[in-house]
Motif scaffolding. Structure first.
Motif, short mmCIF file in Angstrom:
data_model
loop_
_atom_site.label_atom_id
_atom_site.label_comp_id
_atom_site.label_asym_id
_atom_site.label_seq_id
_atom_site.Cartn_x
_atom_site.Cartn_y
_atom_site.Cartn_z
N HIS A 424 0.86 -1.19 0.00
CA HIS A 424 0.00 0.00 0.00
C HIS A 424 0.88 1.23 0.00
O HIS A 424 1.92 1.26 0.68
CB HIS A 424 -0.91 0.00 1.24
N ASP A 426 0.75 3.93 1.51
CA ASP A 426 0.95 4.57 2.81
C ASP A 426 2.17 4.03 3.54
O ASP A 426 2.70 4.68 4.45
CB ASP A 426 -0.28 4.39 3.70
N PRO A 525 -1.00 8.60 10.86
CA PRO A 525 -0.62 9.62 9.86
C PRO A 525 0.86 9.96 9.85
O PRO A 525 1.45 10.14 8.77
CB PRO A 525 -1.47 10.82 10.27
N ARG A 528 3.32 7.27 7.99
CA ARG A 528 3.20 7.01 6.56
C ARG A 528 4.44 7.48 5.81
O ARG A 528 5.18 8.35 6.27
CB ARG A 528 1.95 7.69 6.00
#
Length: 564
Positions: A424, A426, A525, A528
């Motif tokens: 992914h 992220d 957050p 990431r």
């Protein structure tokens, strides 16, 4: 008795132990530990201090008493399996029974999980009720070697971080810390006999921050550090108090760039003014087999091995680009003097000399499986005193076991925790992957088709925290947890399908300890990759990498082709 919220919480905690014990029978009621714990020890005199240090892992103080006690410890040979324990909590108190001090440590760690999560804080909130449920736990490990590799060579981890990871290993009942102390990019232990190792080899002028697939980008920032001899003594003692053995890795003949930057006269090809490597990958600089370099190694090991009481020492043997020896007159002279023909025989002779040096100190050598595979046709390939760390899959591990070597299973999939955890964008920059939590949860270390004799050669399992792309201790936490929780359960041998149901409560413990783990829902957050230097790259797909390693292992190749 009417149950309180605290009582219910205590009973709930008993359903969320990691690793899951072999047997845990929850009874009725709870007991409350006082702030000062009266302890009765039925323990051999020479073990009393170690047992008291194990009890100090609890968030309450202890005092030894001869009479009535809240905690009673019985330590007797043969009363449990090695490293096993019985933890019996009644409303009257706690009884711990074990064969060895390791068992006491693990009983204490289980008791700690039964306490409120504040037991994992450096200082608990005032008036925290130390309530535990009535329970009987009977437990012992499935594997004797439950290891974690910390790569402190590529990116240095300060001593405080090593000690913190030792705490976390012990909390998960892991018992072997493999310290990767030397590589092309750094040398990490003080040497009084060869001081340039830490003065020159412990730091580099800059570090690669780009991915292998990108144009090389360097950060321009010096990086380094090393552990003094006193630091090493502290790390070893701290680990021993937590039932962990520290095994140093000082690898030869490859991955020696930092050593050769300090002492280039021992290198092949001979090259003056070598810098410590600033980029990652497999490099072609090797220690040159010669009488001078063997004497250097002997003197170095004579100095450093007494710092590590472990019966094992890891000597690498992996990813050695042997073609570097082809045109080296020093190596050719060494080969001629010993009647050696070809790089494989030279490699085997060098590793035999290193094994002998370790034997003089009563140490058993460990090598990566490259060394075993490369020596498959060498005269001394049957030297079964060598323990093989099998990283390139089950087949090379099986070959080593069939040849009579004990093995530690450490396959790239799923024990390399420097790989990203989900495919992914992220996810932050990593070497490739993914290695997911579910991959670790579902891992069967020993394939079903292995014979009993081959299975008997498996000493245990080990997870790896390599740090080429991991410059931040916070990122180490992110990559290790919760995958290490799942690995610990596999290593303990009690994996059950409900680990994912138990993990959320267990991660509350880690949060209290300050661990910056990856949430089960994905990265926070601030964890990431973003769009900067840590932006996600797909990297090498896991299937492609596994195929590469399987081919190399099957053909006896020592090294991958160096990265361009």
């Amino acid at each position: 008795m009417v149950s309180t919220g605290h009582d219910n919480d205590a009973r709930e905690r008993a359903a969320h132990l990691v690793p899951q014990p072999l047997s845990a029978v929850l009874g009725a009621g709870v007991t409350r530990l006082p702030a000062e714990l009266p302890v009765h020890l039925d323990v051999p005199e020479e073990e009393r201090a170690a047992v008291l240090r194990a009890l100090a892992l609890l968030p309450v103080t202890s005092r030894v008493v001869d009479g009535a006690a809240v905690v009673r410890v019985l330590l007797r040979s043969g009363v449990t399996a090695a490293e096993g324990y019985v933890l019996d909590v009644t409303e009257a108190g706690v009884a711990i029974t074990a064969t060895d001090v390791s068992g006491v440590v693990y009983a204490v760690q289980t008791l700690r999980q039964l306490l409120p999560d504040a037991a994992y804080r450096q200082a608990a909130p005032a008036n925290t009720p130390w309530i535990v449920p009535v329970i009987r736990v009977e437990d012992s490990p499935g594997f004797g070697w439950r290891g974690m590799l910390l790569d402190v060579a590529r990116h240095f981890l300060p001593k405080r971080e090593v000690l913190r990871h030792i705490d976390l290993m012990s909390a998960h009942k892991l018992n072997t810390l493999h310290l990767h102390l030397s590589d092309d990019q750094g040398w990490r232990v003080e040497s009084l006999r060869f001081p340039r190792l830490h003065e020159v080899g412990s730091w580099r002028t800059t570090s690669q921050v780009s991915h292998y697939s990108d144009e090389v980008v360097l950060d321009g920032t010096p990086h380094g550090g090393y552990y003094t001899r006193d630091d090493v003594a502290e790390i070893v003692a701290y680990a021993a108090d937590r039932a962990i053995t520290v095994i140093p890795e000082i690898g030869v003949p490859g991955h020696t760039g930092a050593l050769l930057a300090a002492y280039p006269e021992f290198g092949s090809p001979p090259e003056r003014d070598r810098p410590v490597h600033t980029n990652w990958g497999v490099h072609d600089a090797l220690l040159a087999p010669s009488e001078r370099s063997l004497e250097f190694l002997r003197l170095l090991l004579d100095e450093l091995l007494p710092l590590f009481p472990s019966p094992y020492v890891h000597v690498g043997g992996d990813e050695s680009v042997l073609r570097a020896w082809d045109d080296d007159p020093v190596v050719r002279a060494f080969a001629g003097s010993r009647g050696l023909s070809g790089s494989a025989e030279i490699f085997a002779a060098l590793m035999t000399e290193v094994r002998q040096m370790l034997a003089e100190h009563g140490k058993t050598p460990i090598t990566w499986d490259d060394s075993f595979a490369a020596q498959g046709t060498a005269a001394d390939a049957g030297s079964t005193a060598t323990l093989v760390t099998a990283w390139r899959g089950a087949e090379v591990a099986r070959r080593a076991a069939a040849a009579g070597h004990d093995v530690v299973l450490a396959p790239v999939m799923p024990t390399y925790f420097d790989y990203y955890q989900e495919a992914h964008p992220d996810e932050p920059l990593a070497i490739g992957g993914p290695v997911t939590l579910d991959d670790v949860v579902s891992w069967e270390p020993i394939p079903q088709d292995w014979s009993d004799a081959e299975r008997a050669r498996v000493r245990g399992v080990q997870c790896q925290m390599w740090t080429e792309f991991v410059e931040d201790p916070r990122l180490v936490d992110y990559l290790l947890y919760p995958r290490t929780c799942a690995f610990a359960e596999v290593a303990w041998g009690t994996r059950t399908p409900d680990l994912r149901q138990r993990l959320p409560r267990h991660l509350d413990r880690l949060a209290a300890a300050g661990v910056e783990f990856r949430p089960l829902t994905g990265p926070a957050p601030w964890q990431r990759g973003g769009t900067g230097l840590r932006a996600h790259r797909p990297g090498t797909p896991m299937a492609e990498r596994l195929a590469l390693y399987a081919t190399a292992a099957a053909t006896g190749t020592v090294a991958d082709v160096p990265e361009p």
